[in-house]
Design a protein around this motif. Structure first.
Motif, PDB file in Angstrom:
ATOM      1  N   TRP A  24      32.236 -23.299   0.600  1.00 48.05           N
ATOM      2  CA  TRP A  24      32.790 -22.042   0.093  1.00 48.05           C
ATOM      3  C   TRP A  24      34.037 -22.254  -0.758  1.00 48.05           C
ATOM      4  O   TRP A  24      34.258 -21.518  -1.726  1.00 48.05           O
ATOM      5  CB  TRP A  24      33.069 -21.087   1.253  1.00 48.05           C
ATOM      6  N   MET A  72      33.827 -16.049   2.012  1.00 47.79           N
ATOM      7  CA  MET A  72      32.593 -15.396   1.603  1.00 47.79           C
ATOM      8  C   MET A  72      32.816 -13.896   1.403  1.00 47.79           C
ATOM      9  O   MET A  72      32.419 -13.319   0.377  1.00 47.79           O
ATOM     10  CB  MET A  72      31.509 -15.628   2.661  1.00 47.79           C
ATOM     11  N   TRP A  87      33.807 -17.598   6.541  1.00 48.83           N
ATOM     12  CA  TRP A  87      33.330 -16.209   6.496  1.00 48.83           C
ATOM     13  C   TRP A  87      34.313 -15.332   5.717  1.00 48.83           C
ATOM     14  O   TRP A  87      33.912 -14.449   4.950  1.00 48.83           O
ATOM     15  CB  TRP A  87      33.159 -15.694   7.920  1.00 48.83           C
ATOM     16  N   TYR A 131      25.585 -19.305   4.252  1.00 41.60           N
ATOM     17  CA  TYR A 131      25.745 -17.898   4.629  1.00 41.60           C
ATOM     18  C   TYR A 131      25.629 -17.620   6.123  1.00 41.60           C
ATOM     19  O   TYR A 131      26.278 -16.702   6.627  1.00 41.60           O
ATOM     20  CB  TYR A 131      24.715 -17.041   3.870  1.00 41.60           C
TER      21      TYR A 131
END
Length: 397
Positions: free
Chosen positions: A15, A336, A333, A307
């Motif tokens: 990420w 994201m 997370w 994901y």
């Protein structure tokens, strides 16, 4: 570190790279470039391929008829074997609203080796060029290729032509703002644009020397000379993902392309149920992977790592008191979620949808797998009564 912590760390690293190294795909500031009045406005032919579009044509066609364009412009709607009266309805709307002149033509069923949309575009483009050659002014300088479900603001054509002329672009494409009304549309549609931009970062596409090429098929302004030089649509006649193939053909022939998010270009097609959206994505997902089982396996693994791993490792780390896994999963997370916020703002959706992106990714993963299953069952890219079992690039003539 534990195995869970390693998975969380790798996901976080992925990420960080996506955030900084993938063309800033998550930003939504790629809009039409600088535009100046060209003085003399060139001729434009608007080509609309339509198959069984009676539901949306009353909402979209009047916006094309009403275009405020200073030059000569015409609309050619190619009725691709519709069984719901699309062509007659288009003529009725033209008589009711007036505006730009409209011609409705029906080319018949596509020849072997052609997808329906590209077959329709072939006839519409050929008619536009033939009519132009009959006039003293010659062929139209530009072709606006727009889907039957796309509604345009009154100045849309003017802005597209001004952007192309000012920046010497051969192809200008805007990703239409899709409808977001139902619960499923809110969950899936913004993510569709997010994933597309992640795969084809707009900044990379818009560099003159870039290898990344893409377009959004709902709204493409194409210089007629560039279309002839790239031999489109003939050179891409079997392409299911026709917009990306079109952009690639234009760039390979030396053309300059541009892709960005739309202002005043909106899709009016409803996707009220999950099944509608599922078919939209799954019909071409495996074609995007070139019908390759290894690419499919890699995509599934990549989606899971990028994901699904962040929320799962966060929960696992908290339950097992694994601080590294919890922190790495939580940070992944968070990154994201942060990258998804600009797209939600662009679609004017509540920001609390951003943490749900892993759930949406699961749905896209299942759609992709289903696309492969349908391919191997012989159903391929099914759309409006037609099935393309194994679309590939057209061979050289």
């Amino acid at each position: 570190m534990s195995t869970i912590a390693w998975i969380a760390a790798v996901s976080l690293a992925a990420w960080v790279w996506l955030l900084l190294g993938q063309g800033f795909f998550w930003r939504t500031d790629q809009r039409l470039p600088r535009r100046e009045d060209p003085g003399v406005w060139p001729d434009v032919s608007v080509v609309v391929p339509a198959r069984d579009e009676a539901e949306v044509v009353p909402l979209s066609l009047p916006t094309l008829l009403a275009q405020d364009y200073p030059g000569r412009a015409e609309i050619i709607l190619v009725d691709d074997g519709s069984g719901d009266g699309t062509g007659d309805l288009a003529r009725e709307l033209s008589g009711r609203y007036g505006g730009l002149p409209l011609t409705v033509v029906s080319p018949g069923d596509p020849e072997p080796g052609w997808t329906g949309k590209l077959w329709a575009l072939r006839h519409g483009i050929a008619l536009a060029r033939a009519r132009g050659q009959e006039r003293a002014q010659g062929e139209p300088e530009y072709l606006l290729l727009t889907d039957a479900d796309i509604a345009h603001a009154p100045g849309s054509l003017r802005e597209l032509v001004a952007a192309a002329r000012t920046n010497s672009l051969d192809l200008v494409s805007q990703m239409a703002r899709l409808r977001v009304v139902s619960m499923w549309e809110r969950l899936i549609v913004p993510a569709f644009v997010y994933f597309f931009a992640q795969l084809y970062p707009f900044r990379w596409v818009n560099r003159a020397s870039a290898r990344t090429t893409a377009a959004a098929g709902g709204c493409v302004l194409l210089r007629t000379e560039a279309a002839a030089r790239a031999r489109v649509p003939d050179s891409i006649r079997q392409a299911v993902i026709d917009d990306v193939s079109l952009a690639g053909a234009v760039r390979r022939s030396g053309g300059r392309i541009w892709l960005g998010l739309a202002e005043g270009v909106d899709s009016v097609r409803p996707y009220p149920r999950l099944g509608n959206l599922w078919r939209m994505v799954s019909r071409s997902a495996y074609a995007q992977l070139r019908h390759s089982p290894p690419l499919l396996a890699g995509t599934v693994a990549g989606l899971a790592l990028v994901y699904l791993a962040p929320p799962l490792t966060l929960c696992a780390g908290v339950l097992s008191v694994d601080a590294v896994a919890a922190w790495a999963g939580g940070l992944a997370w968070a990154v994201m979620t942060g990258t998804y916020l600009p797209v939600l703002r662009y679609y004017r959706q509540p920001l609390w949808l951003a943490p749900l992106l892993p759930l949406t990714a699961v749905l896209y993963l299942l759609m992709t797998v289903d696309s492969a299953v349908q391919h191997y069952r012989g159903r391929g890219a099914a759309w409006k009564g037609r099935t393309y079992a194994r679309p590939e690039a057209a061979p050289e003539s």
